[in-house]
Design an enzyme around this catalytic site. Structure first.
Site: not given
Length: 267
Positions: A9, A98, A100, A125, A155, A159, A165
């Site tokens: 979270a 999700g 990667t 997604y 990105h 990252k 991905g």
């Protein structure tokens, strides 16, 4: 209302998922978890996400924690995947993944978990990206044998995995359409003097800069023309809302491995 449990979270996507679950008309936050000994444990999940108080305290992931959700959403790190899948299987909870940058062993873990619970696994997604995966297949079928194919992705500077991905998913869609093995035809970097570009290769170019959320382009270039299919994400809410759509969908499915293409009815 479907209660979703957000794993990781405190991450960039985790916080946005909390915000999206609060605003979504079919979901509610069941729990928000972080790694053991995190300084965020005990904090209100809404305050963590920068929204109204949710009256749900951030907690450590455990078998007790996940009983507060109908579906789990995992956008954590690859090294956390094994534990998260074991907890999901033990509790018989559907999971939307999700994460990667997974290796073959971690991908096998997902395949194994899907024998016991419903699993949605996607590199991206967003609705637009999943439509793009279909469009590049069509472009590859029409132009792929005559065109040089390059995939360019960008990105944010934080990252870790490269290529993304999503870029790899685009590459696989194109390669599969052309009957090529991406492991054998992908080129991930060029430097210095080399031989002439081989037509059957699929090139990847990576940009890491600033706060780019996610840019992806599939380029099909012949000597007379070029076709570019591009998707640009301007907010992580795009991915979060897609994951919530997947969560609502997976709740009604039998055990097995599904993609976002399945969720959207594109296959």
């Amino acid at each position: 209302m479907i209660k979703v449990g957000i794993l990781g979270a405190n991450g960039r996507m985790g916080r946005v998922l909390i915000e999206a679950a609060h605003a979504h008309n079919k979901t509610a936050l069941g729990f928000a978890s972080v790694r053991a000994n995190s300084s965020f444990i005990g904090m209100d999940a809404g305050e963590l996400a920068g929204i109204a108080r949710q009256h749900i305290s951030v907690s450590e992931i455990s078998s007790d924690t996940i009983e507060h959700a109908d579906v789990l959403i995992d956008f954590t790190l690859p090294e956390a995947l094994g534990q998260n899948l074991r907890l999901a299987v033990d509790a018989q909870k559907p999971i939307v993944i999700g994460t990667t940058g997974l290796n073959k062993d971690q991908l096998n873990m997902i395949d194994e978990a899907a024998k016991y619970i419903p699993v949605v696994f996607a590199a991206n997604y967003s609705v637009g990206i999943n439509l793009m995966l279909n469009l590049v297949k069509q472009a590859a079928t029409v132009m792929g044998n005559d065109a040089d194919i390059e995939i360019i992705e960008g990105h944010h500077r934080f990252k870790k995995d490269s290529p993304s991905g999503t870029a790899m998913a685009i590459g696989h869609s194109i390669a599969d359409s052309l009957g090529r093995d991406l492991d054998k035809c992908a080129i991930y970097g060029r430097e210095g003097v080399s031989d002439e570009r081989r037509r059957e290769t699929i090139g990847f170019a990576t940009v890491r800069a600033g706060d780019i959320v996610g840019d992806h382009t599939a380029l099909f270039a012949t000597l007379g023309e070029r076709l570019e299919i591009t998707h640009k994400a301007s907010s992580r809410l795009t991915f979060a809302n897609g994951a919530l759509t997947a969560s609502c969908w997976i709740k009604e499915q039998a055990k097995g491995l599904y993609s976002m293409q399945d969720v959207l009815g594109l296959v």
